[in-house]
Motif scaffolding. Structure first.
Motif, PDB file in Angstrom:
ATOM      1  N   ASN A  45       0.822  -1.211   0.000  1.00 31.23           N
ATOM      2  CA  ASN A  45       0.000   0.000   0.000  1.00 31.23           C
ATOM      3  C   ASN A  45       0.855   1.261   0.000  1.00 31.23           C
ATOM      4  O   ASN A  45       0.549   2.220  -0.708  1.00 31.23           O
ATOM      5  N   ILE A  54       0.746   3.883  -3.047  1.00 33.74           N
ATOM      6  CA  ILE A  54       0.405   5.293  -2.832  1.00 33.74           C
ATOM      7  C   ILE A  54       1.516   6.192  -3.348  1.00 33.74           C
ATOM      8  O   ILE A  54       1.258   7.221  -3.991  1.00 33.74           O
ATOM      9  N   SER A  84      -1.162   9.854  -4.543  1.00 33.29           N
ATOM     10  CA  SER A  84      -1.967  10.193  -3.370  1.00 33.29           C
ATOM     11  C   SER A  84      -2.854   9.012  -2.997  1.00 33.29           C
ATOM     12  O   SER A  84      -3.038   8.077  -3.778  1.00 33.29           O
ATOM     13  N   ILE A  85      -3.435   9.117  -1.821  1.00 27.53           N
ATOM     14  CA  ILE A  85      -4.314   8.046  -1.349  1.00 27.53           C
ATOM     15  C   ILE A  85      -5.573   7.976  -2.211  1.00 27.53           C
ATOM     16  O   ILE A  85      -6.047   6.884  -2.544  1.00 27.53           O
ATOM     17  N   ASP A  86      -6.107   9.125  -2.614  1.00 28.16           N
ATOM     18  CA  ASP A  86      -7.301   9.129  -3.465  1.00 28.16           C
ATOM     19  C   ASP A  86      -7.028   8.475  -4.816  1.00 28.16           C
ATOM     20  O   ASP A  86      -7.849   7.700  -5.319  1.00 28.16           O
ATOM     21  N   ASP A  87      -5.881   8.790  -5.394  1.00 31.84           N
ATOM     22  CA  ASP A  87      -5.513   8.151  -6.669  1.00 31.84           C
ATOM     23  C   ASP A  87      -5.306   6.652  -6.484  1.00 31.84           C
ATOM     24  O   ASP A  87      -5.658   5.861  -7.362  1.00 31.84           O
ATOM     25  N   TRP A  88      -4.739   6.244  -5.363  1.00 28.28           N
ATOM     26  CA  TRP A  88      -4.535   4.824  -5.074  1.00 28.28           C
ATOM     27  C   TRP A  88      -5.883   4.104  -4.960  1.00 28.28           C
ATOM     28  O   TRP A  88      -6.062   3.018  -5.507  1.00 28.28           O
ATOM     29  N   GLU A  89      -6.838   4.732  -4.278  1.00 32.24           N
ATOM     30  CA  GLU A  89      -8.169   4.130  -4.161  1.00 32.24           C
ATOM     31  C   GLU A  89      -8.851   4.034  -5.520  1.00 32.24           C
ATOM     32  O   GLU A  89      -9.503   3.041  -5.823  1.00 32.24           O
ATOM     33  N   ARG A  90      -8.703   5.064  -6.355  1.00 31.62           N
ATOM     34  CA  ARG A  90      -9.265   5.018  -7.710  1.00 31.62           C
ATOM     35  C   ARG A  90      -8.623   3.902  -8.529  1.00 31.62           C
ATOM     36  O   ARG A  90      -9.302   3.196  -9.270  1.00 31.62           O
ATOM     37  N   TRP A  91      -7.301   3.746  -8.403  1.00 29.02           N
ATOM     38  CA  TRP A  91      -6.599   2.691  -9.140  1.00 29.02           C
ATOM     39  C   TRP A  91      -7.087   1.312  -8.686  1.00 29.02           C
ATOM     40  O   TRP A  91      -7.300   0.424  -9.515  1.00 29.02           O
ATOM     41  N   ARG A 123     -10.046   0.606  -7.407  1.00 33.55           N
ATOM     42  CA  ARG A 123     -11.394   0.406  -7.927  1.00 33.55           C
ATOM     43  C   ARG A 123     -11.372   0.088  -9.418  1.00 33.55           C
ATOM     44  O   ARG A 123     -12.131  -0.760  -9.897  1.00 33.55           O
TER      45      ARG A 123
END
Length: 117
Positions: A35, A39, A44-51, A53
């Motif tokens: 993780n 990241i 960023s964390i938001d980009d990591w979450e989008r990736w 998904r």
């Protein structure tokens, strides 16, 4: 029972439990490291979450492959255990473990589905 015996139960400090705890710590450390690296790669964390998904279908295929390999290993082990211990008590224990494993996997996948949906 002395205080020293109470503070150091034998089952907690044997080699088998120690190895299990070490493996669990290693798996958790690898998950944290993946993780952190992910990241830092995407920014960023938001980009990591989008990736994550966006690639959820790949992870579903991976989980299905892991479940298939685990089921094959379980089936192999189950056959050998049934040959070694043919009594009904061990069959009942196996059945309980199998039901618990299937319920756990179904709940895990259902939670993933509800989270994504």
């Amino acid at each position: 029972m002395t205080i020293e015996n109470w503070l150091r139960p034998a089952w907690l400090f044997n080699r088998r439990v120690g190895m299990a705890l070490l493996v669990a710590l290693l798996v958790a450390s690898i998950a944290v490291a993946v993780n952190i690296v992910g990241i830092s790669i995407v920014g960023s964390i938001d980009d990591w979450e989008r990736w994550l998904r966006a690639h959820s279908a790949h992870f579903l295929v991976w989980r299905l492959l892991v479940y298939t390999a685990t089921a094959y290993g379980w089936w192999w082990m189950r056959r050998r255990l049934r040959e070694r211990e043919p009594d009904s008590e061990s069959h009942q224990r196996l059945l309980r473990v199998e039901i618990a494993a299937v319920v756990t996997i179904v709940l895990l996948e259902a939670s993933q589905l509800l989270r994504a949906g």
